[in-house]
Write a protein that holds these residues in place. Structure first.
Motif, short mmCIF file in Angstrom:
data_model
loop_
_atom_site.label_atom_id
_atom_site.label_comp_id
_atom_site.label_asym_id
_atom_site.label_seq_id
_atom_site.Cartn_x
_atom_site.Cartn_y
_atom_site.Cartn_z
N ALA A 62 1.46 41.29 -56.46
CA ALA A 62 1.61 40.49 -55.17
C ALA A 62 -0.04 40.76 -54.55
N ALA A 63 -0.76 41.80 -54.94
CA ALA A 63 -1.96 42.15 -54.40
C ALA A 63 -3.03 41.28 -55.07
N LEU A 64 -2.67 41.14 -56.37
CA LEU A 64 -3.83 40.02 -57.00
C LEU A 64 -3.69 38.48 -56.51
N MET A 65 -2.27 38.25 -55.87
CA MET A 65 -2.03 36.99 -55.57
C MET A 65 -2.78 36.89 -54.11
N ILE A 66 -2.65 37.74 -53.24
CA ILE A 66 -2.93 37.85 -52.01
C ILE A 66 -4.55 38.30 -51.71
N GLY A 67 -4.73 39.09 -52.55
CA GLY A 67 -6.21 39.84 -52.26
C GLY A 67 -7.31 38.66 -51.95
N PRO A 68 -7.58 37.74 -53.03
CA PRO A 68 -8.66 36.69 -52.72
C PRO A 68 -8.47 35.84 -51.52
N ALA A 69 -7.13 35.60 -51.12
CA ALA A 69 -6.82 34.65 -50.02
C ALA A 69 -7.12 35.47 -48.82
N ILE A 70 -7.06 36.60 -48.72
CA ILE A 70 -7.41 37.57 -47.54
C ILE A 70 -9.00 37.84 -47.55
N GLY A 71 -9.26 38.13 -48.60
CA GLY A 71 -11.06 38.01 -48.73
C GLY A 71 -11.75 36.96 -48.26
N GLY A 72 -10.93 35.78 -48.71
CA GLY A 72 -11.70 34.60 -48.41
C GLY A 72 -11.76 34.11 -46.67
N GLY A 73 -10.51 34.65 -46.23
CA GLY A 73 -10.38 34.52 -44.87
C GLY A 73 -11.29 35.36 -44.12
#
Length: 419
Positions: A149-160
């Motif tokens: 789940a972290a690999l899936m969510i991490g990039p989205a959070i970082g981009g935000g």
């Protein structure tokens, strides 16, 4: 340790693993952009990424060995603090304008951060094993689900965060409160192993179950490490937007994250790890063969086939990951090791090392194959490597099934019960 405390401990461990992997993946959407602005080539960017995997690969067995002498909570809390401090420093590197100092600083901070990550994740597996030795596959499945789940969510959070406040704001927000998650670790059950219990544990490496698990983890993570950096470029032939490509990237981690707890439960309750691992490897191998697809199949690359096989890779990767871990633990128990902190720490180091040798070597070797032969042949090479691992352990699978059959018929008076 009572039931309530064990559950709280597991929740904290899951959150810390999620945060650790999430923070490692947060930089994916923007780090290459920031680095190229400072004159850093994409090749060097890739090496900076791989450096953290190399450090984790080298340091995880060391931490696993040290956990037999020191309390795992020491490494857990210390790793969180080290990780958080490095994140703050990494957020300040945007102020470095010269190319060479920026590269050197990134290598240094990223490597120290990887040490904290290895310490946290290795000690987390150790603590989980101490708390739930009878349900180790289920707990491991939950932990792997958190990392997926972290690999899936991490990039989205970082981009935000990057869109809102830039490079430094993203770092400051992600490290807030890391040190406080270690509060449940006050039990004496997490104390170091006494000297009288210490023994050599390397003899378990002669067990086929252990090596089957180690090689399975290494080759499957090698395959995913090869696919992830170059899959986006492969998808550009279908004229997709970056947003759609990002959504496609989520399909495999989503399938992995959702299915690993189920496979952990099944392996603890109903399934044998050896045949599950072997069948899972075969499914992953076939999926990689169709993922390219392999040039000799005569199949034209199609978007629906690419998405479908990528999703199947994530789903197939779940039973491989959990059953490989249980195969390693089973081999250790058959080798006479006890279910204590020293054993769990030693095996956690082996598992982490196996994981990160795949994620480190995959992008490096994958880049060479893609440059010379293309994405389709790269995925074919991954399929062949995984299939060779399957065939190498086919005799071990047959022997294991034969022993189970003999034991079962012996317990039923020479007749095989039908269930």
């Amino acid at each position: 340790m009572d039931t309530r405390r064990r559950r709280l401990t597991l929740v904290v461990i899951v959150l810390s693993n999620f945060c650790a992997v999430c923070c490692m993946s947060l930089i994916a959407p923007f780090f290459a952009i920031e680095a190229t602005k400072k004159g850093v080539s994409l090749t060097v960017v890739g090496v900076i990424y791989s450096s953290s995997e190399l450090v984790i690969f080298l340091s995880s067995p060391v931490f696993g060995y040290l956990l037999s002498t020191f309390s795992p909570r020491l490494f857990y809390i210390g790793g969180l603090c080290l990780f958080g401090c490095c994140d703050i420093i990494f957020g300040c590197l945007g102020t470095v304008t010269s190319t060479i100092p920026f590269i050197v600083a990134c290598f240094f901070v990223r490597s120290i951060e990887a040490l904290g990550t290895a310490s946290v994740m290795t000690s987390s597996f150790t603590i989980a094993g101490i708390c739930y030795p009878e349900r180790i596959a289920t707990v491991y499945g939950v932990l792997k689900s958190a990392t997926g789940a972290a690999l899936m969510i991490g990039p989205a959070i970082g981009g935000g965060f990057y869109e809102v406040g830039g490079h430094s704001q993203r770092i400051r927000d992600r490290v807030d409160g890391f040190a406080r998650v270690a509060e449940p670790y006050t039990s004496s059950n997490l104390s170091p192993v006494s000297p009288t219990k210490r023994q050599s544990r390397f003899h378990v490496l002669g067990n086929p179950s252990v090596w089957f698990g180690i090689l399975s983890i290494a080759v499957t993570f090698f395959g995913t490490g090869c696919a992830l950096p170059f899959y986006a470029k492969h998808l550009t032939q279908f004229h997709l937007s970056q947003g759609i490509i990002g959504v496609i990237y989520m399909t495999a981690p989503a399938g992995f994250a959702l299915s690993t707890p189920l496979w952990g439960y099944l392996l603890d309750k109903h399934l044998s790890e050896t045949p599950t691992l072997w069948v899972g490897l075969c499914c992953v191998s076939v999926s990689f063969l169709l993922f390219g697809p392999a040039p000799f199949l005569g199949v034209v690359p199609m978007l629906w086939l690419s998405i479908l096989t990528y999703s199947i890779i994530g789903l197939s990767f779940a039973p491989v990951s959990v059953s490989a871990m249980k195969s390693i633990y089973r081999g250790a128990r058959d080798g006479g090791l006890e279910d204590d902190g020293a054993t769990f720490g030693f095996l956690a180091g082996i598992i982490q090392s196996s994981t990160y040798i795949g994620t480190f070597s995959g992008p490096l070797l994958g880049g060479i194959i893609v440059d010379h032969f293309g994405f389709q042949w790269l995925m074919t090479a991954c399929s062949i490597l995984i299939m060779v691992t399957c065939l190498s352990f086919l005799p071990f699978l047959v022997i294991t099934l034969w022993r189970k059959y003999r034991l079962r018929t012996a317990n039923t008076g020479g007749y095989l019960e039908l269930e």
